[in-house]
Design an enzyme around this catalytic site. Sequence first.
Site, PDB file in Angstrom:
ATOM      1  N   ASP A 194       0.880  -1.172   0.000  1.00 47.48           N
ATOM      2  CA  ASP A 194       0.000   0.000   0.000  1.00 47.48           C
ATOM      3  C   ASP A 194       0.918   1.223   0.000  1.00 47.48           C
ATOM      4  O   ASP A 194       2.144   1.092   0.091  1.00 47.48           O
ATOM      5  CB  ASP A 194      -0.926  -0.017   1.228  1.00 47.48           C
ATOM      6  N   CYS A 200      -4.756  -1.853  -1.603  1.00 51.01           N
ATOM      7  CA  CYS A 200      -5.025  -0.448  -1.887  1.00 51.01           C
ATOM      8  C   CYS A 200      -6.061  -0.378  -3.003  1.00 51.01           C
ATOM      9  O   CYS A 200      -5.837  -0.884  -4.102  1.00 51.01           O
ATOM     10  CB  CYS A 200      -3.718   0.206  -2.325  1.00 51.01           C
ATOM     11  N   ASN A 201      -7.182   0.248  -2.701  1.00 49.87           N
ATOM     12  CA  ASN A 201      -8.242   0.385  -3.713  1.00 49.87           C
ATOM     13  C   ASN A 201      -7.813   1.311  -4.837  1.00 49.87           C
ATOM     14  O   ASN A 201      -8.134   1.081  -6.006  1.00 49.87           O
ATOM     15  CB  ASN A 201      -9.504   0.967  -3.082  1.00 49.87           C
ATOM     16  N   CYS A 240     -11.315   2.596   0.844  1.00 46.16           N
ATOM     17  CA  CYS A 240      -9.885   2.888   0.971  1.00 46.16           C
ATOM     18  C   CYS A 240      -9.432   2.083   2.179  1.00 46.16           C
ATOM     19  O   CYS A 240     -10.093   2.106   3.227  1.00 46.16           O
ATOM     20  CB  CYS A 240      -9.658   4.380   1.211  1.00 46.16           C
ATOM     21  N   THR A 241      -8.326   1.373   2.047  1.00 45.75           N
ATOM     22  CA  THR A 241      -7.916   0.487   3.144  1.00 45.75           C
ATOM     23  C   THR A 241      -7.495   1.244   4.402  1.00 45.75           C
ATOM     24  O   THR A 241      -7.430   0.659   5.486  1.00 45.75           O
ATOM     25  CB  THR A 241      -6.777  -0.440   2.683  1.00 45.75           C
ATOM     26  N   HIS A 242      -7.219   2.531   4.260  1.00 46.42           N
ATOM     27  CA  HIS A 242      -6.917   3.317   5.461  1.00 46.42           C
ATOM     28  C   HIS A 242      -8.168   3.502   6.341  1.00 46.42           C
ATOM     29  O   HIS A 242      -8.054   3.699   7.549  1.00 46.42           O
ATOM     30  CB  HIS A 242      -6.406   4.713   5.084  1.00 46.42           C
TER      31      HIS A 242
HETATM   32  N1  DGL Z   1      -4.942   2.916   1.130  1.00 42.39           N
HETATM   33  C1  DGL Z   1      -5.147   3.322  -0.204  1.00 42.39           C
HETATM   34  C2  DGL Z   1      -6.481   2.868  -0.781  1.00 42.39           C
HETATM   35  O1  DGL Z   1      -7.029   1.856  -0.391  1.00 42.39           O
HETATM   36  C3  DGL Z   1      -4.807   4.714  -0.669  1.00 42.39           C
HETATM   37  C4  DGL Z   1      -4.283   5.776   0.162  1.00 42.39           C
HETATM   38  C5  DGL Z   1      -3.518   6.845  -0.627  1.00 42.39           C
HETATM   39  O2  DGL Z   1      -4.142   7.726  -1.218  1.00 42.39           O
HETATM   40  O3  DGL Z   1      -2.306   6.751  -0.638  1.00 42.39           O
HETATM   41  O4  DGL Z   1      -6.983   3.459  -1.698  1.00 42.39           O
END
Ligand code: DGL
Length: 277
Positions: free
Chosen positions: A10, A74-75, A186-188
Amino acid sequence: MHSPNFLIMDSGVGGLSIWQEIRRRLPHSHCCYVADNAAYPYGALAESVLTERLATLLPGLEQSVRPDIVVVACNTASTLVLDRLRTLTSTPIIGVVPAIKPAAAASRSRHIALLATPGTVTRPYIDRLVAEFAVGCRVTRIGSHELVQAAEQKLRGDPVDSGVLARVLAPLRSNDSDMDHLVLGCTHFPLLRDEIRTLLAPEIQIIDSGDAIARRAAQLLAASPPPLRAPQPNRFLFTAEHSTPRQLEPGLHAFGFDRVRFLDTGAPQSGQKSGAS
Ligand code: DGL
């Protein structure tokens, strides 16, 4: 013991929400986690830059880690680069994409919302998911970098600014909204689930992709079991020297990592789109 070896990638700490679900389902797994902070945030990168970034990064990592499964956790990346990455390796790659299908299937009001990065919400991939799996469903899309940053800070022990969260979620908090399922695309964002939960009406269901990814990994491993090998320590790598690794280490312990290490991969070739915050 069969200890599957995962390479999880990610831009930052978001993919830990996926690793958490994999560990829950497959407790003997170990993982090399790569946080590509040299190119963070992915949601602000031009599509061509992000595609090249991952296509450049993956082969070298794969060679050194020799994973049984790669997870693009990461999406923002998965909605763009999976086909390209699959041409570069024969190792199975699992991508993470927003759970629009189960949300639309479960929605009674026929109004769901997608909370993701600004990159993800505008992807043609999302238009296709909606056209295929959310027919007749209204899909409110909200793109935010600020929540990505809030999740990064939370893992470093900083407080989450509820004012920022409330502002981002405002369209979903109005009394006349009939939205009944929120997709964390978003995985965050699952790392902020508790904070998001307190700001939304209790009847709104919050859905993410973590468990589905863990189930997919378990299926792949059942079909093709990894070789017997001694358990290895988990590794957490940044792609650029990070100024405050100590601040992150307590947060990482909860995910089974002892300390942060660095890889030197350089920054992506060209700049970011404007609008990163
Ligand atoms: N964690 C990421 C996702 O799932 C993206 C975060 C970023 O913008 O870097 O999309």
